[in-house]
Structure formats: C-alpha cells, structure tokens
Design an enzyme around this catalytic site. Sequence first.
Site: not given
Length: 270
Positions: A2-3, A90, A109, A152
């Site tokens: 998931p983002e 789960h 997981r 940077r």
Amino acid sequence: MPELPEVETTVRGLARVLDGALIVHAETRRRDLRRPFPVDLVQTLTRATVTGLGRRAKYGLIHTDRERTLVFHLGMSGRWRIDPDELGKHDHLVLETGSGHVLALCDPRRFGSVDLVESAALDQWPPFAALGPEPLGPGLAAQYLRAALAGRAASIKLMLLDQRIVAGLGNIYVCEALFRAKIDPRKAAGLVSLPALKRMVPAIRSVLEEAIAAGGSSLRDYAQPSGELGYFAKQFDVYGREGEACRCGGAVARIVQGGRSTWFCPECQK
Ligand SMILES: [Zn+2]
C-alpha cells in the site's frame, strides 16, 4: 504494497462507516502485528466515539473522543475489510460500531502496525516528528523544495523518496512524477532548477490524485469481503516498463538507485 493513494482510499472508505460512529466492541485476535498492540487498545476503543479520520504520510488516523488517535500502518499486505461475511485468521483487530458495521484489520504478513497516540501530540509522535510536508498539502511548494534540496548532491530521485523532504512518496509515484516533470532522476537534487521544481510539484500532485481517483472508483469493491483496497491499476508511463516505447518514440530505461529500480525515459527527462 500500500502506497499513499491506497492509504487515502482506505481512510475514505473507513470514514463512510466510522466517522461519528460509536465503537461498541473492540477485539484483538492476537497480541501483535509488527509489534505488540497497545496494551490498553481494547479498553480505549470500547465505547469510544470516532470524531474523525485522516492520513499522515502512509499512516491512517482514526481520531476518538478519548483524546487519543488510533494510528495504523498497512505494512506490506494490510487492508481493512468492511462487513466481512465471516472473520478470517488474518483479521487481527476487529471493531463493531453502534450501527452494526464490522471493520476488520486483515494483515496476513503482519508488517503493519497499530498505535494509540495522544491526539494533541500527533505531530511530536516519533514517526511523524521528522516528516516533511504532505505532498497534497500546501506545504509542498517549489520554493520549499528549492530550500530543502539546496546543496544536496544526492539524486533528485533519492531525495524525493526521503520522507523528511516529502512525506509518503513511494517509488512508483516518484518515478512517474519525475517523468511528468521531465527531470532526469540521476540529477543532483541541488542542481534541479527552480522552473523544473515548479513542474515537479503539480506532477507529484497529479500522479497521486489520479491514483486516489482510481482507488476511489473501486470503493464499491472495497466493501466486499473479498475486495482488495483499490490498488492503483492504471497503466504507468514509465514504472515497470523497461524496454517499452515511450510516447516520444524512445525506450524506457531502468537503473538502480539506492538499491531500488528507477524507470525513466532518457529522451524526455533531461
Ligand atoms: Zn520519452
């Protein structure tokens, strides 16, 4: 995995049944995910009213009238199931609302996490304290990026993945946003011009907003027990497309930066 758009989609889906709801039952069905559930989680949530939902970076926020906020992270495989036909092995955290909705946090997981944080001190919670601005919020602006990236030497790709620069951006969306902004991912961050940064900000926002809209369109499925939470299935411009044709006629290239793949078009991104 998931983002940010999937987390935003998740939060919006949860809000439809949870915002303003009384939690009449809370239950943990094992003692931990990536780390133990807070010891007072069930006690705090039981008979609490949800006062709002939100998101910070890739964390979902469930605010309660107990002056504490449940902060969840979906890890690698987590998702919330709304009104499942039956609970599975789960489903590790289960909430039931006064109107009879059942919400189950399913995480096969168990790389996800659940924390209770004092609502008034969320910004100081250690995982949040050093986060940069939200990519969809007003804090992300070209002038901010110019200041944050000044001097940077690291590549613009890696700097955009740094959560201290921008919160919640993952590999997919950085690759896609750099393509839209026509910026070479290998360029030293401090050398990216202000006009390029001015292209970068709307590029970041548009790739995320399109992904959220795509996730939003599958919110219907989201309520199904078998439904996955609106993963962004759009055809990407460059992500995962090594060797395929860019719309310019060139070929999408893949390089490795910081141990992760970057896909880009060497013709379009200078
Ligand atoms: Zn191209």
